[in-house]
Design an enzyme around this catalytic site. Structure first.
Site, PDB file in Angstrom:
ATOM      1  N   HIS A   1       2.006 -42.265 -29.609  1.00 59.94           N
ATOM      2  CA  HIS A   1       2.158 -42.433 -28.163  1.00 59.94           C
ATOM      3  C   HIS A   1       3.507 -41.876 -27.705  1.00 59.94           C
ATOM      4  O   HIS A   1       4.439 -41.703 -28.499  1.00 59.94           O
ATOM      5  CB  HIS A   1       2.046 -43.912 -27.781  1.00 59.94           C
TER       6      HIS A   1
ATOM      7  N   ASP B   1       3.620 -44.825 -34.694  1.00 59.49           N
ATOM      8  CA  ASP B   1       4.409 -44.316 -35.814  1.00 59.49           C
ATOM      9  C   ASP B   1       3.885 -44.862 -37.144  1.00 59.49           C
ATOM     10  O   ASP B   1       3.865 -44.154 -38.154  1.00 59.49           O
ATOM     11  CB  ASP B   1       5.898 -44.652 -35.635  1.00 59.49           C
TER      12      ASP B   1
END
Length: 434
Positions: free
Chosen positions: A50, A332
């Site tokens: 994102h 992540d």
């Protein structure tokens, strides 16, 4: 063809932080879609982190950073399609979203960002990513026909507004003014995108050992401990409470948005504190690569999503035209295991809006032969992967045979775990004596 390179290792904590904040430029160096003229692009599989977000944690006893999460045309960073994106999102109520995605807002819209909310920077990052991929895959390679259908896209995201909104921003840059009736976003409950294959005891054991390694490294760093103690003194809380609040998350956000670090009557948290924590993070990444405990976690954590990708590639190689563009809007903690599992040990920690792309190509001169390219943030890293780094020694082809990737996912990932006799995911996840 020149030898592709991964990004160089970083030792300067400020430079590393600037890279983390980076907004990719449409004109940035990008190797996506590069192939000899006799190769035809068959399918593309995109994994993104994102975009830029508001912190997930608050530094105790300090004021939250004042960042506006509404989308404003005359504010930097800006994208020419920003207003059109907001307008199009406002018409998206009829789209098909798996529960609980349909209850999430389709774009950020709070004058003071909510915790973890996507910022205007995050939207712009993925509008640019989408535009870059549109120029390459649609305009140049005609991956999708103008009358594309729902089953030619595969869209999946976790249940966080920042991942859904990032996916929609990239999709809008890729397919401006798309028909909402053709859009179907699937919900993925796990950040590992492991679908129905999430129970894996051995993977969790690797993670526990990796977390123990992190803890021991932290104990050895007396400068880091003094830094946390000093910051805790400034905000007047116990050191343990400050560390639990993960202050680097808020500090990175302030750094990226040029908002000053917080002050109290006891002093100010400052750039020196930031540098010490960031330097430790860089050292932690270096040791993580050396000790290889994370690799065990990564191989098992990434296997379900890579296995799904291999299956989709095999169907495309057989001539099936559904799901030729797949987008996973993730975190992540999704991209990191995939990068490690692929053997890309030198790849940096996924910055906001990082993109990992797997391309499938067909040789028009030998239509039965298919090849794979792997790209990370626009850099061709195909020959840095563990399954293709030796391919160059005995072949002049600019890509990796699909069979190499299939063999890696179906067999070699388990061999790399050293799991004698384990040739499938279930056995590797449940083997005794680990």
């Amino acid at each position: 063809m020149p030898e592709p390179v991964t990004e160089p290792p970083v030792t300067d904590p400020i430079y590393e932080a600037l890279l983390y904040c980076n907004i990719p430029s449409v004109a940035e160096r990008s190797m996506e879609g590069h192939a000899p003229h006799h190769f035809k692009l068959v399918s593309v599989h995109v994994f993104i982190r994102h975009g830029d977000r508001y912190p997930l944690y608050v530094i105790p006893k300090t004021k939250r950073p004042e960042i506006d999460c509404t989308l404003v045309a005359n504010r930097k960073p800006y994208h020419p399609k920003l207003e059109a994106f907001v307008s199009h999102m406002s018409k998206g109520s009829g789209a098909s979203f798996e529960s609980p995605l349909h209850s999430l807002p389709l774009y950020p819209n709070h004058p003071l960002c909510e915790m973890g909310e996507l910022t205007q920077t995050g939207v712009v990052q993925h509008l640019q990513n989408g535009q870059l991929l549109r120029d390459i895959y649609l305009k140049k390679h005609k991956l999708l026909p103008s009358d594309w259908s729902t089953d030619q896209l595969y869209l999946e995201t976790t249940g966080k507004s920042r991942t859904l909104q990032s996916g929609l921003a990239l999709l809008y840059g890729f397919l401006p003014d798309f028909d909402w009736k053709k859009i179907h976003f699937r919900h993925q409950p796990s950040a590992l995108f492991c679908s129905g294959n999430c129970f894996c005891p051995v993977r969790n054991q690797y993670l526990e050992k990796e977390q123990r390694r992190q803890y021991l490294l932290r104990l050895k760093n007396s400068q880091l401990e003094r830094t946390y103690e000093d910051m805790a003194r400034i905000v007047d809380v116990p050191t343990k409470q400050l560390r639990a609040a993960n202050p680097i998350d808020s500090m990175l956000c302030r750094f990226c948005h040029n908002v000053s670090f917080p002050c109290t009557r006891n002093g100010c948290i400052d750039m020196e504190h930031f540098k010490v924590i960031k330097t430790h993070q860089i050292e932690d990444e270096r040791e993580r690569r050396e000790k290889k405990l994370y690799l065990g976690y990564a191989l098992l954590g990434a296997h379900p999503i890579l296995n799904q990708t291999v299956s989709r590639m095999q169907r495309a190689a057989e001539g099936r035209r559904e799901e030729v563009f797949a987008l996973y809007s993730a975190h992540d903690v999704t991209l990191s295991p995939v990068l490690s599992a692929l053997g890309l040990m030198e790849a940096r920690f996924p910055r906001f809006a990082a993109r990992l792309i797997l391309e499938l190509w067909q040789d028009r001169e030998k239509p039965s032969e298919h090849s794979v390219r792997i790209l990370y943030n626009g850099v061709d890293v195909t020959f840095h992967t563990s399954f293709c780094q030796d391919h160059r020694k005995h072949s002049s082809k600019p890509m990796c045979p699909l069979e190499n990737f299939v063999r890696f996912v179906k067999r070699d990932m388990f061999v790399a775990l050293g799991s004698s006799g384990s040739t499938n995911y279930y056995d590797a996840c449940h083997r005794e004596g680990f």
